[in-house]
Design a protein around this motif. Structure first.
Motif, PDB file in Angstrom:
ATOM      1  N   UNK A   1      65.807  39.583 -15.408  1.00 10.91           N
ATOM      2  CA  UNK A   1      65.175  39.058 -14.205  1.00 10.91           C
ATOM      3  C   UNK A   1      64.009  39.938 -13.746  1.00 10.91           C
ATOM      4  N   UNK A   2      64.009  41.188 -14.164  1.00 14.06           N
ATOM      5  CA  UNK A   2      62.887  42.059 -13.791  1.00 14.06           C
ATOM      6  C   UNK A   2      61.586  41.492 -14.343  1.00 14.06           C
ATOM      7  N   UNK A   3      61.593  41.084 -15.610  1.00 19.37           N
ATOM      8  CA  UNK A   3      60.390  40.526 -16.219  1.00 19.37           C
ATOM      9  C   UNK A   3      59.968  39.242 -15.508  1.00 19.37           C
ATOM     10  N   UNK A   4      60.927  38.404 -15.156  1.00 21.37           N
ATOM     11  CA  UNK A   4      60.602  37.169 -14.429  1.00 21.37           C
ATOM     12  C   UNK A   4      60.002  37.473 -13.064  1.00 21.37           C
ATOM     13  N   UNK A   5      60.553  38.499 -12.402  1.00 21.18           N
ATOM     14  CA  UNK A   5      60.006  38.856 -11.091  1.00 21.18           C
ATOM     15  C   UNK A   5      58.568  39.345 -11.235  1.00 21.18           C
ATOM     16  N   UNK A   6      58.301  40.127 -12.272  1.00 21.77           N
ATOM     17  CA  UNK A   6      56.932  40.600 -12.509  1.00 21.77           C
ATOM     18  C   UNK A   6      55.999  39.425 -12.808  1.00 21.77           C
ATOM     19  N   UNK A  27      61.210  53.884 -10.397  1.00 19.36           N
ATOM     20  CA  UNK A  27      59.783  53.619 -10.327  1.00 19.36           C
ATOM     21  C   UNK A  27      59.228  52.582 -11.282  1.00 19.36           C
ATOM     22  N   UNK A  28      60.077  51.838 -11.947  1.00 17.46           N
ATOM     23  CA  UNK A  28      59.590  50.845 -12.922  1.00 17.46           C
ATOM     24  C   UNK A  28      58.698  49.783 -12.270  1.00 17.46           C
ATOM     25  N   UNK A  29      59.090  49.318 -11.088  1.00 19.65           N
ATOM     26  CA  UNK A  29      58.284  48.288 -10.418  1.00 19.65           C
ATOM     27  C   UNK A  29      56.992  48.871  -9.861  1.00 19.65           C
ATOM     28  N   UNK A  30      57.055  50.064  -9.311  1.00 18.70           N
ATOM     29  CA  UNK A  30      55.833  50.726  -8.837  1.00 18.70           C
ATOM     30  C   UNK A  30      54.867  50.919 -10.006  1.00 18.70           C
ATOM     31  N   UNK A  31      55.377  51.337 -11.156  1.00 20.64           N
ATOM     32  CA  UNK A  31      54.532  51.501 -12.340  1.00 20.64           C
ATOM     33  C   UNK A  31      53.912  50.169 -12.759  1.00 20.64           C
ATOM     34  N   UNK A  32      54.689  49.104 -12.684  1.00 16.85           N
ATOM     35  CA  UNK A  32      54.166  47.780 -13.029  1.00 16.85           C
ATOM     36  C   UNK A  32      52.988  47.431 -12.111  1.00 16.85           C
ATOM     37  N   UNK A  33      53.188  47.589 -10.799  1.00 21.73           N
ATOM     38  CA  UNK A  33      52.107  47.296  -9.855  1.00 21.73           C
ATOM     39  C   UNK A  33      50.867  48.134 -10.170  1.00 21.73           C
ATOM     40  N   UNK A 117      49.118  35.112   3.749  1.00 17.05           N
ATOM     41  CA  UNK A 117      49.198  33.745   3.257  1.00 17.05           C
ATOM     42  C   UNK A 117      49.053  33.765   1.738  1.00 17.05           C
ATOM     43  N   UNK A 118      49.895  33.059   1.051  1.00 14.66           N
ATOM     44  CA  UNK A 118      49.985  33.000  -0.415  1.00 14.66           C
ATOM     45  C   UNK A 118      50.557  34.286  -1.023  1.00 14.66           C
ATOM     46  N   UNK A 119      50.983  35.224  -0.174  1.00 18.41           N
ATOM     47  CA  UNK A 119      51.650  36.431  -0.661  1.00 18.41           C
ATOM     48  C   UNK A 119      53.011  36.072  -1.228  1.00 18.41           C
ATOM     49  N   UNK A 120      53.505  36.933  -2.110  1.00 17.48           N
ATOM     50  CA  UNK A 120      54.769  36.646  -2.789  1.00 17.48           C
ATOM     51  C   UNK A 120      55.761  37.792  -2.668  1.00 17.48           C
ATOM     52  N   UNK A 121      57.033  37.418  -2.626  1.00 15.27           N
ATOM     53  CA  UNK A 121      58.135  38.371  -2.568  1.00 15.27           C
ATOM     54  C   UNK A 121      59.155  37.974  -3.628  1.00 15.27           C
ATOM     55  N   UNK A 122      59.639  38.967  -4.364  1.00 14.94           N
ATOM     56  CA  UNK A 122      60.680  38.730  -5.365  1.00 14.94           C
ATOM     57  C   UNK A 122      61.905  39.554  -4.992  1.00 14.94           C
ATOM     58  N   UNK A 123      63.056  38.899  -4.993  1.00 17.37           N
ATOM     59  CA  UNK A 123      64.326  39.538  -4.654  1.00 17.37           C
ATOM     60  C   UNK A 123      65.236  39.460  -5.878  1.00 17.37           C
ATOM     61  N   UNK A 124      65.554  40.607  -6.466  1.00 20.47           N
ATOM     62  CA  UNK A 124      66.434  40.636  -7.636  1.00 20.47           C
ATOM     63  C   UNK A 124      67.786  41.204  -7.188  1.00 20.47           C
ATOM     64  N   UNK A 125      68.836  40.447  -7.441  1.00 17.73           N
ATOM     65  CA  UNK A 125      70.179  40.819  -6.994  1.00 17.73           C
ATOM     66  C   UNK A 125      71.046  41.255  -8.172  1.00 17.73           C
ATOM     67  N   UNK A 126      71.642  42.426  -8.039  1.00 18.89           N
ATOM     68  CA  UNK A 126      72.563  42.974  -9.035  1.00 18.89           C
ATOM     69  C   UNK A 126      73.938  43.116  -8.393  1.00 18.89           C
ATOM     70  N   UNK A 127      74.954  43.167  -9.213  1.00 17.86           N
ATOM     71  CA  UNK A 127      76.319  43.347  -8.721  1.00 17.86           C
ATOM     72  C   UNK A 127      76.498  44.771  -8.193  1.00 17.86           C
ATOM     73  N   UNK A 128      77.165  44.879  -7.056  1.00 16.90           N
ATOM     74  CA  UNK A 128      77.604  46.164  -6.496  1.00 16.90           C
ATOM     75  C   UNK A 128      78.660  45.867  -5.455  1.00 16.90           C
ATOM     76  N   UNK A 159      77.647  35.500 -15.707  1.00 17.51           N
ATOM     77  CA  UNK A 159      77.236  36.344 -14.589  1.00 17.51           C
ATOM     78  C   UNK A 159      76.110  37.253 -15.037  1.00 17.51           C
ATOM     79  N   UNK A 160      75.062  37.285 -14.261  1.00 13.05           N
ATOM     80  CA  UNK A 160      73.910  38.130 -14.569  1.00 13.05           C
ATOM     81  C   UNK A 160      73.136  38.319 -13.272  1.00 13.05           C
ATOM     82  N   UNK A 161      72.260  39.305 -13.231  1.00 14.16           N
ATOM     83  CA  UNK A 161      71.391  39.420 -12.060  1.00 14.16           C
ATOM     84  C   UNK A 161      70.625  38.106 -11.863  1.00 14.16           C
ATOM     85  N   UNK A 162      70.260  37.836 -10.618  1.00 16.74           N
ATOM     86  CA  UNK A 162      69.468  36.635 -10.367  1.00 16.74           C
ATOM     87  C   UNK A 162      68.300  36.963  -9.450  1.00 16.74           C
TER      88      UNK A 162
END
Length: 169
Positions: A1-6, A27-33, A117-128, A159-162
């Motif tokens: 799901x990380x790749x999909x969020x990116x 820092x994987x997402x910060x590095x992506x940005x 406006x037109x900004x995007x947010x991605x929420x990735x959920x993992x089990x905890x 079951x997987x992150x979503x």
């Protein structure tokens, strides 16, 4: 799901983009940005040792790290193009230190307000340990948003992150 969020966020990443990595971790997402040549990345992390390790790995003047929980993202005072959350715990970190239902919901609410406006947010959920409460609280909130389009991406056969994708209208 990380790749999909990116992939979902990539559409709003440009040289003047302002981004938030709401859960810095390794820092994987910060590095992506940063690799997308955005103007600024704000990042939030509560664990000081994680911040130190990640800042050593990513030395970039466009990265601004706050030793605060993501519920404090309203310290940012400029419109934001992209926000990414990974709910759970820091990979290779202490699994007892997790995101929490109340503070995560507050952070998502503040993030919606910061999105342009037109900004995007991605929420990735993992089990905890508090994942079910956290997911329910956030899903209940985002399902009522009239200022945004909200989409849930989830595996149906195991079951997987979503991922929840949000775009502000």
């Amino acid at each position: 799901m990380v790749e999909r969020s990116h992939d979902f966020l990539k559409k709003v990443l440009h040289p003047q983009a302002i981004c938030i990595d709401a859960t810095l971790g390794n820092g994987k997402d910060a590095q992506y940005f940063l690799a997308q040549k955005v103007k600024k990345v704000y990042a939030f992390e509560i664990q000081e040792d994680v911040i130190e390790k990640t800042e050593k790995a990513i030395s970039n003047p466009r990265l601004f790290v706050y030793h605060k929980g993501h519920e404090h993202m309203d310290i940012i005072h400029e419109p934001v193009d992209a926000i990414l959350f990974n709910f759970g715990y820091c990979p290779h970190g202490n699994p007892e230190i997790t995101t929490l239902p109340d503070t995560s919901l507050e952070a998502v609410q503040k993030g919606i307000q910061l999105l342009r406006e037109k900004g995007r947010m991605a929420l990735v959920f993992y089990a905890h340990k508090q994942a079910n409460q956290e997911q329910k609280a956030i899903e209940n909130y985002v399902s009522t948003l009239t200022s945004c389009d909200v989409c849930k991406v989830q595996m149906m056969n195991h079951d997987a992150p979503y991922l929840i994708e949000i775009e502000k209208k």
